[in-house]
Structures are given as C-alpha cells and as structure tokens.
Design a protein around this motif. Sequence first.
Motif, PDB file in Angstrom:
ATOM      1  N   GLY A 257      35.433  16.365  33.673  1.00 58.63           N
ATOM      2  CA  GLY A 257      34.410  15.820  34.560  1.00 58.63           C
ATOM      3  C   GLY A 257      34.578  16.205  36.009  1.00 58.63           C
ATOM      4  N   LEU A 258      35.749  16.756  36.352  1.00 55.68           N
ATOM      5  CA  LEU A 258      36.042  17.066  37.750  1.00 55.68           C
ATOM      6  C   LEU A 258      37.239  18.001  37.805  1.00 55.68           C
ATOM      7  CD1 LEU A 258      35.437  16.273  40.811  1.00 55.68           C
ATOM      8  CD2 LEU A 258      37.252  14.550  40.524  1.00 55.68           C
ATOM      9  N   ILE A 259      37.246  18.894  38.798  1.00 53.63           N
ATOM     10  CA  ILE A 259      38.397  19.753  39.068  1.00 53.63           C
ATOM     11  C   ILE A 259      38.941  19.401  40.448  1.00 53.63           C
ATOM     12  CG2 ILE A 259      39.205  22.109  39.469  1.00 53.63           C
ATOM     13  CD1 ILE A 259      37.064  23.107  37.550  1.00 53.63           C
ATOM     14  N   LEU A 260      40.227  19.101  40.513  1.00 50.51           N
ATOM     15  CA  LEU A 260      40.906  18.880  41.783  1.00 50.51           C
ATOM     16  C   LEU A 260      42.072  19.856  41.868  1.00 50.51           C
ATOM     17  CD1 LEU A 260      41.131  14.962  41.938  1.00 50.51           C
ATOM     18  CD2 LEU A 260      39.451  16.435  43.055  1.00 50.51           C
ATOM     19  N   PHE A 261      42.288  20.430  43.033  1.00 50.11           N
ATOM     20  CA  PHE A 261      43.435  21.325  43.167  1.00 50.11           C
ATOM     21  C   PHE A 261      44.062  21.152  44.540  1.00 50.11           C
ATOM     22  CE2 PHE A 261      39.878  23.733  44.816  1.00 50.11           C
ATOM     23  CZ  PHE A 261      40.381  24.555  45.819  1.00 50.11           C
ATOM     24  N   THR A 262      45.322  21.538  44.610  1.00 49.91           N
ATOM     25  CA  THR A 262      46.029  21.385  45.877  1.00 49.91           C
ATOM     26  C   THR A 262      46.987  22.542  46.103  1.00 49.91           C
ATOM     27  OG1 THR A 262      47.228  19.809  47.271  1.00 49.91           O
ATOM     28  CG2 THR A 262      48.018  20.063  45.021  1.00 49.91           C
ATOM     29  N   HIS A 263      47.333  22.732  47.356  1.00 53.23           N
ATOM     30  CA  HIS A 263      48.257  23.788  47.768  1.00 53.23           C
ATOM     31  C   HIS A 263      48.826  23.407  49.126  1.00 53.23           C
ATOM     32  CE1 HIS A 263      44.950  25.253  50.414  1.00 53.23           C
ATOM     33  NE2 HIS A 263      44.197  24.851  49.409  1.00 53.23           N
ATOM     34  N   SER A 264      50.009  23.902  49.424  1.00 54.95           N
ATOM     35  CA  SER A 264      50.648  23.591  50.706  1.00 54.95           C
ATOM     36  C   SER A 264      50.320  24.620  51.775  1.00 54.95           C
ATOM     37  CB  SER A 264      52.172  23.504  50.534  1.00 54.95           C
ATOM     38  OG  SER A 264      52.521  22.396  49.746  1.00 54.95           O
ATOM     39  N   ILE A 265      50.233  25.887  51.362  1.00 54.12           N
ATOM     40  CA  ILE A 265      49.963  26.963  52.317  1.00 54.12           C
ATOM     41  C   ILE A 265      48.473  26.976  52.641  1.00 54.12           C
ATOM     42  CG2 ILE A 265      50.121  29.445  52.719  1.00 54.12           C
ATOM     43  CD1 ILE A 265      52.388  29.466  50.629  1.00 54.12           C
ATOM     44  N   PRO A 266      48.099  26.812  53.908  1.00 48.99           N
ATOM     45  CA  PRO A 266      46.665  26.740  54.270  1.00 48.99           C
ATOM     46  C   PRO A 266      45.877  27.977  53.863  1.00 48.99           C
ATOM     47  CG  PRO A 266      48.047  25.999  56.093  1.00 48.99           C
ATOM     48  CD  PRO A 266      48.974  26.605  55.072  1.00 48.99           C
ATOM     49  N   GLN A 267      46.485  29.168  54.002  1.00 45.16           N
ATOM     50  CA  GLN A 267      45.781  30.412  53.675  1.00 45.16           C
ATOM     51  C   GLN A 267      45.820  30.626  52.163  1.00 45.16           C
ATOM     52  OE1 GLN A 267      48.376  30.228  55.754  1.00 45.16           O
ATOM     53  NE2 GLN A 267      47.425  30.328  57.755  1.00 45.16           N
ATOM     54  N   PHE A 268      45.032  29.830  51.461  1.00 43.41           N
ATOM     55  CA  PHE A 268      45.072  29.835  50.003  1.00 43.41           C
ATOM     56  C   PHE A 268      44.313  31.032  49.431  1.00 43.41           C
ATOM     57  CE2 PHE A 268      43.222  28.227  45.949  1.00 43.41           C
ATOM     58  CZ  PHE A 268      44.412  28.108  45.240  1.00 43.41           C
ATOM     59  N   THR A 269      43.080  31.207  49.845  1.00 38.61           N
ATOM     60  CA  THR A 269      42.243  32.331  49.422  1.00 38.61           C
ATOM     61  C   THR A 269      41.379  32.754  50.615  1.00 38.61           C
ATOM     62  OG1 THR A 269      40.531  30.803  48.628  1.00 38.61           O
ATOM     63  CG2 THR A 269      42.098  31.627  46.994  1.00 38.61           C
ATOM     64  N   PRO A 270      40.751  33.932  50.546  1.00 41.71           N
ATOM     65  CA  PRO A 270      39.857  34.353  51.639  1.00 41.71           C
ATOM     66  C   PRO A 270      38.695  33.388  51.828  1.00 41.71           C
ATOM     67  CG  PRO A 270      40.412  36.204  50.216  1.00 41.71           C
ATOM     68  CD  PRO A 270      40.924  34.980  49.528  1.00 41.71           C
TER      69      PRO A 270
ATOM     70  N   TYR B  65      37.184  20.135  44.120  1.00 45.89           N
ATOM     71  CA  TYR B  65      37.593  19.803  45.481  1.00 45.89           C
ATOM     72  C   TYR B  65      39.047  20.171  45.715  1.00 45.89           C
ATOM     73  CZ  TYR B  65      33.385  16.897  45.489  1.00 45.89           C
ATOM     74  OH  TYR B  65      32.087  16.448  45.399  1.00 45.89           O
ATOM     75  N   SER B  66      39.301  20.656  46.916  1.00 49.71           N
ATOM     76  CA  SER B  66      40.665  20.922  47.346  1.00 49.71           C
ATOM     77  C   SER B  66      41.162  19.717  48.131  1.00 49.71           C
ATOM     78  CB  SER B  66      40.716  22.173  48.233  1.00 49.71           C
ATOM     79  OG  SER B  66      41.985  22.291  48.844  1.00 49.71           O
ATOM     80  N   ILE B  67      42.331  19.219  47.752  1.00 52.14           N
ATOM     81  CA  ILE B  67      42.930  18.091  48.461  1.00 52.14           C
ATOM     82  C   ILE B  67      44.299  18.535  48.959  1.00 52.14           C
ATOM     83  CG2 ILE B  67      43.814  15.733  48.262  1.00 52.14           C
ATOM     84  CD1 ILE B  67      41.710  15.237  46.129  1.00 52.14           C
ATOM     85  N   GLY B  68      44.448  18.624  50.247  1.00 50.61           N
ATOM     86  CA  GLY B  68      45.701  19.109  50.801  1.00 50.61           C
ATOM     87  C   GLY B  68      46.077  18.371  52.064  1.00 50.61           C
ATOM     88  N   GLN B  69      46.702  19.117  52.967  1.00 51.98           N
ATOM     89  CA  GLN B  69      47.121  18.608  54.279  1.00 51.98           C
ATOM     90  C   GLN B  69      48.275  17.608  54.206  1.00 51.98           C
ATOM     91  OE1 GLN B  69      45.900  20.134  56.965  1.00 51.98           O
ATOM     92  NE2 GLN B  69      44.708  21.345  55.525  1.00 51.98           N
ATOM     93  N   LEU B  70      48.805  17.366  53.022  1.00 49.94           N
ATOM     94  CA  LEU B  70      50.011  16.536  52.914  1.00 49.94           C
ATOM     95  C   LEU B  70      51.201  17.412  52.547  1.00 49.94           C
ATOM     96  CD1 LEU B  70      48.778  13.293  51.132  1.00 49.94           C
ATOM     97  CD2 LEU B  70      49.147  13.695  53.548  1.00 49.94           C
ATOM     98  N   ASN B  71      50.993  18.724  52.677  1.00 51.03           N
ATOM     99  CA  ASN B  71      52.040  19.685  52.367  1.00 51.03           C
ATOM    100  C   ASN B  71      52.601  19.421  50.969  1.00 51.03           C
ATOM    101  OD1 ASN B  71      51.744  21.106  54.813  1.00 51.03           O
ATOM    102  ND2 ASN B  71      52.892  19.521  55.874  1.00 51.03           N
ATOM    103  N   CYS B  72      53.908  19.303  50.832  1.00 54.47           N
ATOM    104  CA  CYS B  72      54.496  19.224  49.493  1.00 54.47           C
ATOM    105  C   CYS B  72      54.490  17.825  48.894  1.00 54.47           C
ATOM    106  CB  CYS B  72      55.912  19.790  49.527  1.00 54.47           C
ATOM    107  SG  CYS B  72      55.928  21.536  50.003  1.00 54.47           S
ATOM    108  N   ALA B  73      53.783  16.901  49.529  1.00 52.88           N
ATOM    109  CA  ALA B  73      53.538  15.589  48.920  1.00 52.88           C
ATOM    110  C   ALA B  73      52.122  15.507  48.350  1.00 52.88           C
ATOM    111  CB  ALA B  73      53.757  14.479  49.940  1.00 52.88           C
ATOM    112  N   SER B  74      51.418  16.628  48.371  1.00 47.42           N
ATOM    113  CA  SER B  74      50.026  16.643  47.921  1.00 47.42           C
ATOM    114  C   SER B  74      49.893  16.417  46.419  1.00 47.42           C
ATOM    115  CB  SER B  74      49.349  17.959  48.306  1.00 47.42           C
ATOM    116  OG  SER B  74      49.309  18.119  49.715  1.00 47.42           O
ATOM    117  N   LEU B  75      50.947  16.704  45.655  1.00 50.68           N
ATOM    118  CA  LEU B  75      50.891  16.456  44.214  1.00 50.68           C
ATOM    119  C   LEU B  75      50.577  14.993  43.934  1.00 50.68           C
ATOM    120  CD1 LEU B  75      52.940  17.568  41.257  1.00 50.68           C
ATOM    121  CD2 LEU B  75      53.317  15.219  41.978  1.00 50.68           C
TER     122      LEU B  75
END
Length: 310
Positions: A75-88, A109-119
């Motif tokens: 029903g939904l896709i959520l993803f996260t990453h620590s490095i801001p430059q994820f894709t172009p 939706y991309s959910i980040g900005q918590l660095n390695c606590a984003s999981l």
Amino acid sequence: MIGLQALQTYVPAQLVPLTELSNLLKITEVQVNQLRDEFRLDRIAVEPDLLVHEMMHQTAVQLIEQNGISPKDIGLILFTHSIPQFTPFLFDPFARLRKKYGLDNLQAYSIGQLNCASLDMLFLMAWQYLRQRNDGRGVLLLFGDKMFFQTFRYLKDSTVMGDAAATAYLSPNAAGSWILGSTVQVDATIFEGVKASPEDFMWFQRTLTLGLVKTIRTTLQKCNLNISQISLIFPSNINEKTWLKVSGLLKIPPETFYYPTMKYVGHAHNVDCLLNLEAAVDEKRLKKGDYFATLTVGMGNTFGCTIFQY
C-alpha cells in the motif's frame, strides 16, 4: 498484528581489509590499530559496480519473489538513506520496480535527515501508518547507502562506513516479529554533522551513550517492559567500545548487544540492525515470544529504538 513479515539484504562481495583502505581513507597506522583493536572493525563492504538504487532494487525484487508478496499487498513505499546525494535530481530510483510490478500509482516517500537513526524513524512512520488503516495492505521499506568518495568513509575516532542495502515488508497481519513500540529522539546540538567544530563533535561523542540509554528506556516504558526481558538488541555497527559502554550503563550482559556483521561490513548506515537481525535469525538465536530491539544513533544526536516480539 503489525510486524516484520519479510527481510532481504544485500552486502557486496568485496570486503576490503582496513589495512588496504588506509591510504584511501587517509588514516594513520595508529588509527587503523584503534579501529581494529579497540573498535573491532576489520573489513569494510565496498560495492564497486551497482549504484545504491540498484542495490535496493535487487533486494526488493528478491523479497517480493521469494516471499510470494503480491503487488496488491503493497500500500505504500517508504525508503531512507543517510547520504543526502542519493540519486540525481528528478530521478525516480524506483521506476524499474514500479514498472515490473505495476506500482506506477503507488505513493513513495523518502524519510531521512536523521542520518543513521532513520531506520527507526521508518519503522515508526510505517507502524503509525498501518495502525490508521484497515485495507490489509502493508508497507515496503527500503534502506540503502553507498559512499561516493572513499575518504568520506572514515568518521573520526568512531567508525568506517560500508555499503549495503535492504528491503523489509511490514504487514498488518504478520505471523511474528510484531512491533510493540518505537521511539525517535533528536537533540539537534550537532546540526552541522561532520563539519561541526571540534568542541561540538567531542560533545556528541561524549554524550551519545546517554542518548541511547534514554531512548531505549523510553521505548521500554511505552511497551511496559524492563530491560531484563529483552533477549537481543541489534545496534548500529558503530564500534564495540560504544556498545560495551551502553551495556554497562544499562546493567545488562554485553552479549545482549548482537552485532556480528560489524567486523566484516563496517557501519552500513541504516542497514546495520537488519544485517544483525538477519544473522540472529539464521543462527536461531531467537525463539517464539522473545523480545528484541533495534537501537540506532546518527550524527546530530539523533536516536532511535524499536521493540519487537518474535
């Protein structure tokens, strides 16, 4: 109940010894010895070919195919990453996945900005989302990071970053690994991250153990549990010194913290806990009914914890 129904991870085959990476990382022999002898890191996972979204795509396809998950179940896709430059800019990292499974109209939706606590932020958001819905569909969670520059892998007096990816499926009707509670806490003292002043960076390193203790205790309180009931804690692969200190503050056996992948992967950002969980399941270290937790920390004093029942 809402729980982790399926998990698929990707670790590159190329595991480079720290001694071979030292010149690229621009670290001294003394620092290499600290990383190996005091922090217990030995090899670092380095992906030479695949881009980060390709690693994530591979884990997503394997998870869907191997677990018989129908596209109608997502029903939904959520993803996260620590490095801001994820894709172009304006690049859809999941275009291939959408096309393969007919998910063109599915929100992501991309959910980040918590660095390695984003999981743990992803777990918290997905858990809250599913608690508000009753359509029977779950959430596809994707995690991944890859270092663009080798010199950025080294975090001073702390750890070395590795490359990895993972996909998890959170189901509203899981057979186990149910989420009982989740907490994310932020003390935005070190808002400049690795560019912080030496004084601020030292403050972060000196106080992060207290933030971790506070976060897991807060989550335990939400779940009406005490620390002695937790069978295993799967932490970020920062370094062994940190987890020995946290276990001492919590007054629990050091072996409660389970991180076998740290030695050969390094700190793979938001994938660490999942790699360690996967290893524990493969080795049958959890039995039905056991409580376990993820525990994460990110630059900028961000902390996360999620408690599950196996």
